[in-house]
Design a protein around this motif. Structure first.
Motif, PDB file in Angstrom:
ATOM      1  N   ARG A 189      -1.435   0.690 -41.810  1.00 10.31           N
ATOM      2  CA  ARG A 189      -1.487   1.323 -43.134  1.00 10.31           C
ATOM      3  C   ARG A 189      -0.927   0.342 -44.163  1.00 10.31           C
ATOM      4  N   TYR A 190      -1.732   0.047 -45.165  1.00  5.21           N
ATOM      5  CA  TYR A 190      -1.296  -0.833 -46.248  1.00  5.21           C
ATOM      6  C   TYR A 190      -1.457  -0.073 -47.547  1.00  5.21           C
ATOM      7  N   ALA A 191      -0.345   0.234 -48.200  1.00  4.48           N
ATOM      8  CA  ALA A 191      -0.372   1.132 -49.358  1.00  4.48           C
ATOM      9  C   ALA A 191       0.425   0.555 -50.512  1.00  4.48           C
ATOM     10  N   PRO A 192      -0.203  -0.332 -51.302  1.00  2.00           N
ATOM     11  CA  PRO A 192       0.419  -0.725 -52.572  1.00  2.00           C
ATOM     12  C   PRO A 192       0.415   0.450 -53.545  1.00  2.00           C
ATOM     13  N   GLU A 193       0.557   0.171 -54.805  1.00  2.00           N
ATOM     14  CA  GLU A 193       0.752   1.259 -55.767  1.00  2.00           C
ATOM     15  C   GLU A 193      -0.486   2.114 -55.981  1.00  2.00           C
ATOM     16  N   LYS A 194      -1.693   1.515 -56.059  1.00  2.00           N
ATOM     17  CA  LYS A 194      -2.869   2.266 -56.484  1.00  2.00           C
ATOM     18  C   LYS A 194      -3.967   2.390 -55.440  1.00  2.00           C
ATOM     19  N   TYR A 195      -3.785   1.863 -54.248  1.00  3.60           N
ATOM     20  CA  TYR A 195      -4.817   2.038 -53.225  1.00  3.60           C
ATOM     21  C   TYR A 195      -4.174   2.039 -51.847  1.00  3.60           C
ATOM     22  N   VAL A 196      -4.931   2.562 -50.879  1.00  2.00           N
ATOM     23  CA  VAL A 196      -4.450   2.662 -49.499  1.00  2.00           C
ATOM     24  C   VAL A 196      -5.542   2.178 -48.558  1.00  2.00           C
ATOM     25  N   VAL A 197      -5.191   1.250 -47.673  1.00  2.70           N
ATOM     26  CA  VAL A 197      -6.087   0.786 -46.623  1.00  2.70           C
ATOM     27  C   VAL A 197      -5.489   1.203 -45.289  1.00  2.70           C
ATOM     28  N   VAL A 212      -8.985   3.947 -49.919  1.00  2.00           N
ATOM     29  CA  VAL A 212      -8.892   4.978 -50.957  1.00  2.00           C
ATOM     30  C   VAL A 212      -8.248   4.361 -52.184  1.00  2.00           C
ATOM     31  N   GLN A 213      -8.925   4.483 -53.328  1.00  3.93           N
ATOM     32  CA  GLN A 213      -8.465   3.888 -54.590  1.00  3.93           C
ATOM     33  C   GLN A 213      -8.186   4.988 -55.606  1.00  3.93           C
ATOM     34  N   ARG A 214      -6.988   4.980 -56.178  1.00  7.28           N
ATOM     35  CA  ARG A 214      -6.658   5.927 -57.227  1.00  7.28           C
ATOM     36  C   ARG A 214      -7.042   5.315 -58.571  1.00  7.28           C
ATOM     37  N   VAL A 215      -8.118   5.816 -59.153  1.00  7.63           N
ATOM     38  CA  VAL A 215      -8.606   5.302 -60.428  1.00  7.63           C
ATOM     39  C   VAL A 215      -7.747   5.813 -61.573  1.00  7.63           C
ATOM     40  N   ARG A 216      -7.467   7.104 -61.570  1.00  8.97           N
ATOM     41  CA  ARG A 216      -6.546   7.728 -62.518  1.00  8.97           C
ATOM     42  C   ARG A 216      -5.646   8.657 -61.733  1.00  8.97           C
ATOM     43  N   ASP A 217      -4.689   9.261 -62.428  1.00  5.45           N
ATOM     44  CA  ASP A 217      -3.772  10.160 -61.734  1.00  5.45           C
ATOM     45  C   ASP A 217      -4.492  11.346 -61.111  1.00  5.45           C
ATOM     46  N   ASN A 218      -5.634  11.736 -61.686  1.00  4.03           N
ATOM     47  CA  ASN A 218      -6.354  12.906 -61.185  1.00  4.03           C
ATOM     48  C   ASN A 218      -7.716  12.560 -60.584  1.00  4.03           C
ATOM     49  N   GLY A 239     -16.772   9.078 -50.952  1.00  5.71           N
ATOM     50  CA  GLY A 239     -16.442  10.348 -51.565  1.00  5.71           C
ATOM     51  C   GLY A 239     -15.413  10.200 -52.662  1.00  5.71           C
ATOM     52  N   TYR A 240     -15.070  11.323 -53.269  1.00  3.94           N
ATOM     53  CA  TYR A 240     -14.091  11.311 -54.343  1.00  3.94           C
ATOM     54  C   TYR A 240     -13.355  12.643 -54.384  1.00  3.94           C
ATOM     55  N   GLU A 241     -12.228  12.634 -55.082  1.00  4.42           N
ATOM     56  CA  GLU A 241     -11.432  13.838 -55.322  1.00  4.42           C
ATOM     57  C   GLU A 241     -11.021  13.852 -56.785  1.00  4.42           C
ATOM     58  N   TYR A 242     -11.354  14.933 -57.475  1.00  7.31           N
ATOM     59  CA  TYR A 242     -11.001  15.082 -58.886  1.00  7.31           C
ATOM     60  C   TYR A 242     -10.237  16.386 -59.056  1.00  7.31           C
ATOM     61  N   SER A 243      -9.125  16.318 -59.758  1.00  6.93           N
ATOM     62  CA  SER A 243      -8.306  17.516 -59.967  1.00  6.93           C
ATOM     63  C   SER A 243      -7.888  17.610 -61.422  1.00  6.93           C
TER      64      SER A 243
END
Length: 296
Positions: A189-197, A212-218, A239-243
């Protein structure tokens, strides 16, 4: 020497590195996108707290086709201090399965849990005892259960962003007369601030990797690859997740031609509506579900 022993003691219980979490949560961000809980038909869930410690839940599911009979589940949960008891039974099912779980938070670092399943069907009843320990920069789990099952997992932070782990499971007496089996899984698991591998490789030739890349907070985008090294078959999904305050939307598309979408929309502070759809272009099938969750 005494100084060396003291240094090892401090290293064991304190560290500048973060705790990596459980091995099974190595790809937790990808699971939120690619392991969606869907259903077909209408599902109504009613939760009621009888007091500060005890609550019950009624779940009714009415299938979307004539071949899917209606089902009912009853859940009772108890939580007080360090103790948590969860139970679920399906009296309408043919095997009338009963699931129960007891969790004891002995210390902030040590948790013990007992899970059991009782069923009328042969070889479907089982029990598992699990111990979890949260170290300063590591996490360990020990499991023992039915069918001569035991397992061990360990996750270690190497840097602030990188953690490595291993999981071992042995089943000495599998049901239905199958031979004993053992599976080892290596995890990264490699998890810098804005993405996770994350990646997991098992001894049975299964490789799973995700990004998984966090584009914005939501807003989060992700991709997942499942590869069978034995027969060279593979499956990929995006895929994506939007909240937002209006609700949460999760969607993924796989190379098998399947599109899965789940929309969760709160209608009040305690009530929520869930819409889910699964379209399989390869099999030319569509499944639609409508759920209502009520909390009082």
């Amino acid at each position: 020497s005494g100084a060396n022993r003291l240094s090892l003691f401090k290293r064991f219980f304190s560290s500048e590195l973060p705790n990596p979490g459980k091995f099974e949560d190595c790809n937790a961000e990808a699971k939120k996108i690619f392991q969606l809980e869907t259903f077909e038909g209408i599902r109504v869930e009613y939760q009621r707290g009888l007091n500060n410690s005890f609550g019950i839940t009624h779940v009714g599911h009415f299938g979307g086709s004539a071949d899917a009979p209606a089902t009912y589940e009853f859940c009772a949960n108890y939580a007080k201090d360090k103790h948590l008891l969860l139970s679920r039974t399906s009296p309408s099912a043919a095997d009338n399965t009963v699931l129960a779980q007891y969790i004891l938070t002995a210390t902030p670092n040590l948790t013990a849990r007992v899970q059991s399943q009782l069923s009328k069907q042969p070889h479907n009843s089982s029990a598992v005892v699990q111990l979890d320990y949260k170290g300063a920069d590591w996490f360990g789990q020990l499991k023992m259960g039915s069918y001569a099952q035991w397992g061990l997992s360990y996750m270690q932070s190497v840097t602030k962003a990188l953690s490595l782990g291993i999981d071992f499971t042995y089943l000495g007496r599998p049901p239905f007369g199958n031979p004993p089996m053992a599976v080892q899984v290596l995890g990264l698991r490699y998890a810098p601030e804005k993405y996770v591998v994350s990646a997991q490789l098992s001894t049975n030739g299964q490789l799973q990797a995700s990004y998984v890349q966090r584009v914005r907070d939501n807003l989060t985008f992700g991709t997942e690859l499942n590869l069978n090294l034995g027969d060279r078959s593979s499956q990929c999904a995006v895929g994506y997740e939007y909240s937002s305050a209006a609700g949460a939307l999760k969607t993924h598309l796989s190379t098998e031609g399947k599109i899965t979408t789940v929309l969760e929309k709160p209608i009040t502070e305690t009530n929520m509506v869930t819409l889910c759809a699964e379209v399989d272009h390869a099999k030319l099938t569509t499944k639609l579900g409508l759920g209502l969750q009520i909390l009082t």
